[in-house]
Design an enzyme around this catalytic site. Structure first.
Site, PDB file in Angstrom:
ATOM      1  N   SER A 148       0.799  -1.230   0.000  1.00 51.96           N
ATOM      2  CA  SER A 148       0.000   0.000   0.000  1.00 51.96           C
ATOM      3  C   SER A 148       0.828   1.275   0.000  1.00 51.96           C
ATOM      4  O   SER A 148       0.313   2.342  -0.278  1.00 51.96           O
ATOM      5  CB  SER A 148      -0.863   0.015   1.257  1.00 51.96           C
ATOM      6  OG  SER A 148      -0.020   0.107   2.400  1.00 51.96           O
ATOM      7  N   GLY A 149       2.100   1.150   0.374  1.00 48.49           N
ATOM      8  CA  GLY A 149       2.931   2.336   0.546  1.00 48.49           C
ATOM      9  C   GLY A 149       3.085   2.726   2.004  1.00 48.49           C
ATOM     10  O   GLY A 149       3.934   3.539   2.347  1.00 48.49           O
ATOM     11  N   PHE A 186       4.221   1.014   4.599  1.00 46.85           N
ATOM     12  CA  PHE A 186       5.518   0.660   5.187  1.00 46.85           C
ATOM     13  C   PHE A 186       6.608   1.637   4.729  1.00 46.85           C
ATOM     14  O   PHE A 186       7.455   2.053   5.520  1.00 46.85           O
ATOM     15  CB  PHE A 186       5.906  -0.779   4.826  1.00 46.85           C
ATOM     16  CG  PHE A 186       7.195  -1.213   5.468  1.00 46.85           C
ATOM     17  CD1 PHE A 186       7.216  -1.602   6.801  1.00 46.85           C
ATOM     18  CD2 PHE A 186       8.386  -1.205   4.756  1.00 46.85           C
ATOM     19  CE1 PHE A 186       8.405  -1.977   7.413  1.00 46.85           C
ATOM     20  CE2 PHE A 186       9.580  -1.583   5.357  1.00 46.85           C
ATOM     21  CZ  PHE A 186       9.588  -1.969   6.690  1.00 46.85           C
ATOM     22  N   ASP A 225      -1.664   1.123   6.214  1.00 42.92           N
ATOM     23  CA  ASP A 225      -1.657   0.968   7.669  1.00 42.92           C
ATOM     24  C   ASP A 225      -0.664   1.942   8.268  1.00 42.92           C
ATOM     25  O   ASP A 225       0.172   2.489   7.558  1.00 42.92           O
ATOM     26  CB  ASP A 225      -1.296  -0.473   8.068  1.00 42.92           C
ATOM     27  CG  ASP A 225       0.039  -0.936   7.486  1.00 42.92           C
ATOM     28  OD1 ASP A 225       0.517  -0.302   6.518  1.00 42.92           O
ATOM     29  OD2 ASP A 225       0.606  -1.925   7.972  1.00 42.92           O
ATOM     30  N   GLN A 279      -1.823  -4.618  13.260  1.00 40.56           N
ATOM     31  CA  GLN A 279      -0.692  -3.947  13.911  1.00 40.56           C
ATOM     32  C   GLN A 279      -0.694  -4.328  15.399  1.00 40.56           C
ATOM     33  O   GLN A 279      -1.243  -5.348  15.755  1.00 40.56           O
ATOM     34  CB  GLN A 279      -0.798  -2.434  13.700  1.00 40.56           C
ATOM     35  CG  GLN A 279      -0.465  -1.992  12.260  1.00 40.56           C
ATOM     36  CD  GLN A 279       1.009  -2.212  11.929  1.00 40.56           C
ATOM     37  OE1 GLN A 279       1.875  -2.224  12.804  1.00 40.56           O
ATOM     38  NE2 GLN A 279       1.302  -2.426  10.652  1.00 40.56           N
ATOM     39  N   CYS A 333      22.148 -27.669  -5.273  1.00 36.17           N
ATOM     40  CA  CYS A 333      21.178 -26.662  -5.744  1.00 36.17           C
ATOM     41  C   CYS A 333      21.048 -26.782  -7.262  1.00 36.17           C
ATOM     42  O   CYS A 333      22.036 -26.945  -7.972  1.00 36.17           O
ATOM     43  CB  CYS A 333      21.625 -25.255  -5.360  1.00 36.17           C
ATOM     44  SG  CYS A 333      20.511 -23.964  -5.982  1.00 36.17           S
ATOM     45  N   CYS A 390      19.889 -24.463  -9.332  1.00 35.19           N
ATOM     46  CA  CYS A 390      19.800 -23.186 -10.045  1.00 35.19           C
ATOM     47  C   CYS A 390      20.918 -23.061 -11.074  1.00 35.19           C
ATOM     48  O   CYS A 390      21.927 -23.775 -11.021  1.00 35.19           O
ATOM     49  CB  CYS A 390      19.812 -22.008  -9.072  1.00 35.19           C
ATOM     50  SG  CYS A 390      21.451 -21.433  -8.614  1.00 35.19           S
ATOM     51  N   HIS A 409      20.432 -17.505  -7.502  1.00 35.81           N
ATOM     52  CA  HIS A 409      20.639 -18.559  -6.500  1.00 35.81           C
ATOM     53  C   HIS A 409      19.886 -18.272  -5.203  1.00 35.81           C
ATOM     54  O   HIS A 409      19.216 -19.155  -4.653  1.00 35.81           O
ATOM     55  CB  HIS A 409      22.134 -18.757  -6.197  1.00 35.81           C
ATOM     56  CG  HIS A 409      22.324 -19.597  -4.975  1.00 35.81           C
ATOM     57  ND1 HIS A 409      22.150 -20.969  -4.985  1.00 35.81           N
ATOM     58  CD2 HIS A 409      22.551 -19.252  -3.677  1.00 35.81           C
ATOM     59  CE1 HIS A 409      22.298 -21.428  -3.754  1.00 35.81           C
ATOM     60  NE2 HIS A 409      22.532 -20.403  -2.943  1.00 35.81           N
TER      61      HIS A 409
HETATM   62 ZN   LIG Z   1      22.007 -22.310  -6.596  1.00 35.41          ZN
END
Ligand SMILES: [Zn+2]
Length: 373
Positions: free
Chosen positions: A96-97, A99, A150, A192, A307, A309, A338
């Site tokens: 929403s902006g 934060f 919020d 909140q 992994c 990736c 990664h």
């Molecule tokens: Zn990786």
């Protein structure tokens, strides 16, 4: 199988408080629990949308604050909406902006019950956000999920200020419910109350009553003790409707992800994987590796053994260290790929474990093998 009143969320399995589900949006389904890569300025930094999808990402975040000021939400609307603009035809959630406004605390001029006045970070001009404007920006962007504006107080504020933010957040949520939204756009409320048990409970009960399509747990992981973060999360998650998705705003480290899933959270996001990548570090089971370190100069292994990736299946730590030290862009891209894959794989593993009824042992095993700093 439980179908929520809005029909947007279906619970597929539960294991303790942890859940596996499916969230239906105007741009497709999302299997939960899900990690959502952050694309603040309509890009997951350095990555092509096809690469983001190939990593297993099903939904990305955009940001109402940044896109409102640059290039402008009306411009994006005129060019066909955020999906078309950024070349991503899958689900998008927009923040929403709230934060951003409240975390850039020294830019705030005034908070009142109607909204918040601040100097925007782009040209310093006085700007004002209200629930109605945040709704309109997100309607213009055409995201699949719009978040409520919020008030996010910093960790450690007085109880009175915290109470004010709880009251305002509920009033603003109510106003946003009667404001604009895009066709088929889901709306999520935000709780909140910081780590104050009574205020967190009050906020959660008030937001739950407003019957949003989903609910977020906000105002946590902003500097308070970790144990307190998880306690407040548990409290809030348990009070939120079970037939709606629950979203923890801003957590992306392995321990945090596993803890919020254990508490019954379905969605989470964080800049950590991509931001860490841009500082030259990899997220691995051994912890956070700073690739600039000389000990990787002759390391012929992948960033993470096993992994799948593209960084790990093709390149060595020694090569990526070289790229990072020479400020070569490919180094930052490979680390981003990664790191996102690492977090998405961890989350996917949690979903499989929940479906198989062995989430507790999955969490324990992963936390034992992950040495994290
Ligand atoms: Zn990786």
């Amino acid at each position: 199988m439980t179908l929520s009143a809005t029909g947007a969320f279906e619970l597929a399995a539960a294991d303790g408080s942890a859940r596996a589900g499916v969230l239906r949006t105007a741009h497709g389904e999302v299997e939960t629990p899900v990690f959502m890569p952050v694309g603040t300025k309509a890009t997951v930094k350095t990555l092509h949308p096809d690469e983001v999808h190939a990593l297993g990402a099903e939904i990305v975040l955009g940001n109402a604050y940044h896109l409102h000021f640059r290039p402008g939400d009306e411009l994006i609307r005129d060019l066909g909406g955020l999906h078309a603009f950024m070349g991503w035809d899958r689900p998008i959630l927009t923040d929403s902006g709230g934060f951003q406004v409240f975390s850039l605390r020294d830019t705030i001029a005034r908070v009142d019950d109607d909204g918040v006045t601040f100097r925007n970070v782009y040209d310093g001009a006085e700007s004002r956000f209200t629930p109605e404007l945040s709704a309109r920006i997100q309607a213009n962007l055409g995201s699949d999920i719009a978040m409520c504006l919020d008030e996010v107080p910093p960790a450690g504020v007085s109880r009175r200020r915290l109470e004010d933010s709880v009251r305002r957040t509920t009033e603003w949520a109510r106003r946003q419910l009667s404001a604009d939204r895009a066709d088929g756009q889901l709306r999520f409320g935000i709780t909140q109350g910081g780590i104050d048990t009574e205020l967190r409970r009050r906020s959660t009960e008030e937001i739950a009553e407003l019957d949003f399509d989903g609910n977020a747990i906000g105002g946590l992981a902003i500097g308070e003790e970790r144990a307190a973060t998880f306690e407040a999360t548990e409290l809030s998650a348990a009070l939120l409707p079970a037939d709606r998705p629950r979203y923890f705003m801003g957590i992306g480290d392995p321990e945090g992800i596993l803890e919020v899933i254990a508490a019954g959270v379905d969605m989470f996001d964080c800049v950590l994987p991509t931001r860490t990548a841009r500082t030259g570090s990899a997220l691995t089971s051994e912890g956070r590796l700073n690739l600039r370190n000389a000990r990787f100069a002759r390391d012929s292994g992948p960033l993470e053994e096993g992994c799948d990736c593209t960084a790990c299946t093709r390149f060595t730590r020694a090569y990526i260290r070289h790229l990072v030290n020479q400020n070569e862009l490919l180094g930052l891209r490979l680390l981003s790929l990664h790191n996102l894959r690492f977090v998405i794989t961890l989350t996917r593993g949690a979903r499989d474990a929940i479906a198989a009824g062995r989430f507790a042992s999955y969490k324990r095993d992963r936390l034992e093998t992950l040495t994290w700093a």
